[in-house]
Design a protein around this motif. Structure first.
Motif, PDB file in Angstrom:
ATOM      1  N   ARG A  18       0.826  -1.194   0.000  1.00 27.75           N
ATOM      2  CA  ARG A  18       0.000   0.000   0.000  1.00 27.75           C
ATOM      3  C   ARG A  18       0.865   1.250   0.000  1.00 27.75           C
ATOM      4  N   GLN A  53      -4.786   2.900  -5.077  1.00 32.96           N
ATOM      5  CA  GLN A  53      -4.611   3.177  -3.650  1.00 32.96           C
ATOM      6  C   GLN A  53      -5.828   3.995  -3.233  1.00 32.96           C
ATOM      7  N   THR A  70      -9.597   4.508   2.786  1.00 32.73           N
ATOM      8  CA  THR A  70     -10.359   3.581   3.611  1.00 32.73           C
ATOM      9  C   THR A  70     -10.610   4.226   4.960  1.00 32.73           C
ATOM     10  N   ASN A 116      -5.757   1.837   1.116  1.00 31.59           N
ATOM     11  CA  ASN A 116      -5.829   0.397   0.922  1.00 31.59           C
ATOM     12  C   ASN A 116      -5.499   0.074  -0.533  1.00 31.59           C
ATOM     13  N   THR A 161      -6.297  -1.703  -3.781  1.00 38.98           N
ATOM     14  CA  THR A 161      -7.500  -2.253  -4.384  1.00 38.98           C
ATOM     15  C   THR A 161      -7.162  -2.760  -5.782  1.00 38.98           C
ATOM     16  N   GLU A 171      -5.430  -6.959   3.656  1.00 39.82           N
ATOM     17  CA  GLU A 171      -4.771  -5.681   3.442  1.00 39.82           C
ATOM     18  C   GLU A 171      -5.010  -5.160   2.033  1.00 39.82           C
ATOM     19  N   TRP A 172      -5.839  -5.839   1.271  1.00 34.77           N
ATOM     20  CA  TRP A 172      -6.181  -5.387  -0.067  1.00 34.77           C
ATOM     21  C   TRP A 172      -7.571  -5.906  -0.400  1.00 34.77           C
TER      22      TRP A 172
END
Length: 778
Positions: free
Chosen positions: A5, A295, A298, A310, A312, A741-742
């Motif tokens: 990230r 990015q 969030t 986060n 994505t 985390e994604w």
């Protein structure tokens, strides 16, 4: 999956320290900032991180900072003893050099630990200059880009330092870094600081000069003199201003991101969106993008100091444009070069190298003996309009029709989509996309057709119920390769039935219904916006063949025999805006159906998603239809940005990258799992076991995997089509990320949800996404 990230925490002011050159004083500046922070924010925690250090441990930068600033934590992740460039030191080290991904993971992990213990500040200091190589040899400007830390640039106060400082800034800027502050030592001899302070002020970047450190003297008092220097500097107005700038930048960035969705909901009209369902809570705020990921902003759980950004996965490849990843430095540099060399220059009656080079490259790599001309426009929809203008004029001229006739139509396939401009919409049947557009009139006939998908582990050619009396029932095949083995399938009874059905339809349309057609237009292989529909390639092949063979139907007045590259029957247009340029695994999707179009349209992957550009390629016989002494007979179509030099330069870089990947066999690991002996090389970046497993899922009707495209048709008892909402729950689960985390950003087409990788996606990343999707779909 090692998805990194971008770095942003509310309670951790974090900055990357880059140097305009080596030996410009990065560590001294870092120490001075840390010392000033300790003085100004005595209750805050302060961290200094040196990811890679070379040279003796006693001379390590983290030790220097720790020696002169009390109460902070100074860390180094990778220390190499040899005092040389990191890529040399790492190579000569007995320890293995970290991969780029491992180094980035280590940095992010360490910063996460700091954030957990914040509020505070963290400085991450690079080694050498902006383009000094990391341990793997990758330039630091590219290596650290996924983190996209805001930057403090230490300028060069030495002779030649003005140039190196500006060059360093521009190298970072063109890669998407935000330079928050420039600091450099005052030098009364060269006065670089005076020039650079003024220069950067014009760029809206604060640049400050600070006193140079004391010179080394052999009397042994260096430590005391440096301590006094840091002590005095920490109380200076310059450092006070520097900290104020950094704090303001950090806070304003967060405030801006937090307000963007709300502001957007008030002023932006979104495409393909019913605004009764659009609100600030439904809008995704994208801070940046790199590789396969956005990015996105969030919201950390309440009372949590979690990251604000986060990763994505860009599951729609940003509406099918991404092939070489976001933030690709090669494409960015190509765009910058062309912008600097040309900006934009008009193209009517002129030529420039990027447009000519790109045209020659496209024609050579299409391997279509018919195509000889390239017409530039700005996007796929307008490129289709150009193609239709070409085809209809060619048909009118050959058949002696009045070119102003309004009753010319096209032949196509049901569910086709060729764009949203008025003319492009008229090439498609009435649908949710166009039926409420006042001027839409749907000028054509659209065939129903057999489709291909894997269902319950078996590849099937499915015949629509309405066509079964003429074409028979659906057929099953051992593999998708067998379905694309068109030379072998030509002898199937189904091929004869296809021919007969197509011939009968067009005969009735023209002979009995007296309809007049000027073009056949197809999306080769896969209908994109129609629902990621894989059309039986044999049907498309035979549709083209029958139309071309039907000169007696479409060109009753023609007397001369055609040449090998002359169009016959109707001009054939292939809309490869979505399917072309390796999206399905090949340079041209026309090769899948063994047919050479007379006109083909290419956009999206043409520029790797960086610049809008479209190229409509045509045969010489189409081109000659516009030749006349009359200006009004010319193709009077153009755009102010026709053959945009920046777009053409980026497109050439994009094409060269893709061709190089194919030559270097980058996709061979993906191909290996799909190959068998039943047909041509058909492959997907989505694994064969994953596609097969999905096809057995009780929630799934069928699956296709081809090239970078994955299409999943979900069962919907309420009916299928674009208006179905069955995929919304799955979309929601993918974007929630299940605590990962994604997450995955995806688009749906009614009851079809699709994902696309880029052509640079790694096998590891694809497999991790597959595992995630497999769990979410249940």
């Amino acid at each position: 999956m090692a998805v990194i990230r971008s770095v942003l925490w509310k309670n951790l002011n974090c900055y990357h320290v880059y140097g305009a050159n080596t030996n410009v004083g990065k560590t001294i500046v870092s120490t001075a900032i840390c010392r000033s922070l300790r003085r100004k924010f005595p209750d805050s925690k302060i961290w200094y991180l040196k990811p890679v250090s070379t040279g003796p441990l006693v001379e390590a930068d983290d030790r220097h900072v720790g020696n002169f600033v009390t109460g902070i934590q100074a860390d180094c992740l990778y220390q190499f003893n040899e005092p040389v460039s990191p890529h040399i030191a790492a190579k000569d080290s007995i320890d293995n050099a970290p991969l780029d991904s491992e180094l980035l993971e280590s940095i992010y992990s360490k910063l996460s630990q700091y954030a957990d213990d914040a509020p505070g500040w963290a400085l991450v200091e690079t080694a050498g200059g902006v383009h000094s190589p990391g341990p793997s040899g990758t330039s630091q400007a590219d290596l650290f880009r996924p983190l996209r830390l805001p930057t403090i640039l230490v300028g060069d106060s030495n002779l030649g330092g003005i140039s190196s400082s500006i060059s360093a800034f521009e190298s970072l800027h063109v890669r998407g870094y935000d330079t928050s502050l420039v600091l450099l030592f005052a030098n009364d001899k060269y006065k670089n600081h005076e020039y650079l302070v003024e220069y950067f002020s014009k760029k809206n970047v604060t640049a400050l000069s600070i006193p140079a450190p004391p010179e080394w003297r052999p009397d042994g008092g260096d430590r005391q003199r440096m301590a006094e220097y840091y002590n005095k500097l920490s109380e200076s107005a310059a450092m006070e201003q520097a900290l104020s700038v950094l704090k303001t930048k950090h806070d304003s960035r967060i405030d801006n991101l937090a307000s963007m969705a709300s502001r957007a909901s008030n002023v932006i009209w979104y495409p393909f969106s019913q605004h009764t369902s659009v609100s600030a809570s439904t809008i995704t705020t994208i801070d940046s993008a790199y590789g396969d990921h956005f990015q996105t902003l969030t919201t950390p759980p309440e009372n949590s100091q979690g990251p604000l950004l986060n990763s994505t996965f860009d599951g729609s490849a940003s509406w099918w444009t991404q092939g070489l990843g976001h933030g690709n430095p090669e494409l960015s540099l190509a765009a910058s070069y062309a912008a600097g060399r040309f900006g934009h220059v008009m193209f009517a009656g002129a030529v420039h190298e990027p447009a000519l080079t790109l045209a020659e490259s496209l024609l050579a790599n299409m391997r279509n003996s018919r195509l000889s001309r390239v017409f530039y426009s700005d996007n796929g929809s307008t490129g289709i309009e150009v193609a239709v203008k070409m085809a209809l004029r060619a048909s009118a001229v050959r058949n002696g029709w009045d070119t102003s006739v309004k009753d010319l139509e096209v032949i196509g396939l049901k569910g086709s989509y060729h764009g949203d401009t008025i003319g492009a919409m008229d090439c498609s049947e009435p649908s949710v996309y166009n039926k409420k557009v006042t001027w839409h009139s749907g000028r054509g006939y659209w065939f129903e057709y057999p489709t291909v998908q894997m269902a319950n582990g078996t590849w099937t050619v499915e015949i629509p119920e309405a066509l079964q009396p003429e074409l028979g029932s659906s057929s099953q095949y051992a593999s998708v390769n067998e379905i694309f083995n068109l030379s072998g399938r030509q002898s199937e009874p189904l091929a004869h039935r296809y021919r007969t059905y197509i011939k009968n339809v067009i005969t009735k349309l023209v002979k009995d219904d007296k309809r007049k057609f000027g073009a056949l237009i197809l999306e080769p292989v896969v209908l994109g916006a129609g629902g990621m529909i894989l059309v039986d390639p044999l049907f498309q092949k035979l549709l083209v063949d029958v139309v071309r063979e039907s000169r007696d139907i479409f060109e009753p007045g023609r007397s001369h025999a055609p040449t090998n590259t002359d169009w016959t029957g109707l001009p054939v247009i292939f809309d490869e805006v979505f399917t072309g340029l390796y999206r399905l695994g090949r340079f041209s999707s026309a090769s899948f159906i063994g047919a050479e179009p007379d006109i083909s349209v290419h956009a999206k992957l043409l520029t790797g998603g960086l610049i809008p550009l479209c190229a409509t390629l045509a045969s010489e016989s189409i081109f000659e239809s516009f030749l006349s002494p009359e200006k009004s007979d010319a193709l009077l179509h153009g755009h102010s940005y026709t053959a945009h030099a920046v777009g053409c330069t980026v497109a050439e870089a994009s094409i060269n990258s893709m061709l190089t990947m194919e030559r270097n066999q980058v996709w061979d690991d993906f191909k290996a799992q799909w190959q068998d002996s039943t047909g041509p090389e058909i492959w997907s970046m989505w694994s064969r076991p994953f596609v097969e497993k999905l096809s057995h899922d009780p929630a799934v009707t069928g699956v296709i995997g081809l090239g970078s495209v994955l299409g999943i048709t979900l069962k919907d008892s309420a009916g299928s089509g674009y208006t179905s909402s069955i995929s919304q729950d799955l979309q929601s689960r993918l974007v929630q990320g299940k605590g990962r985390e994604w997450n995955i950003h995806s688009r749906s087409l009614g009851n079809v949800i699709y994902l696309m990788s880029s052509l640079t996606s790694t096998k590891q990343n694809i497999r991790e996404i597959e595992e995630f999707v497999g769990r979410a779909i249940r």
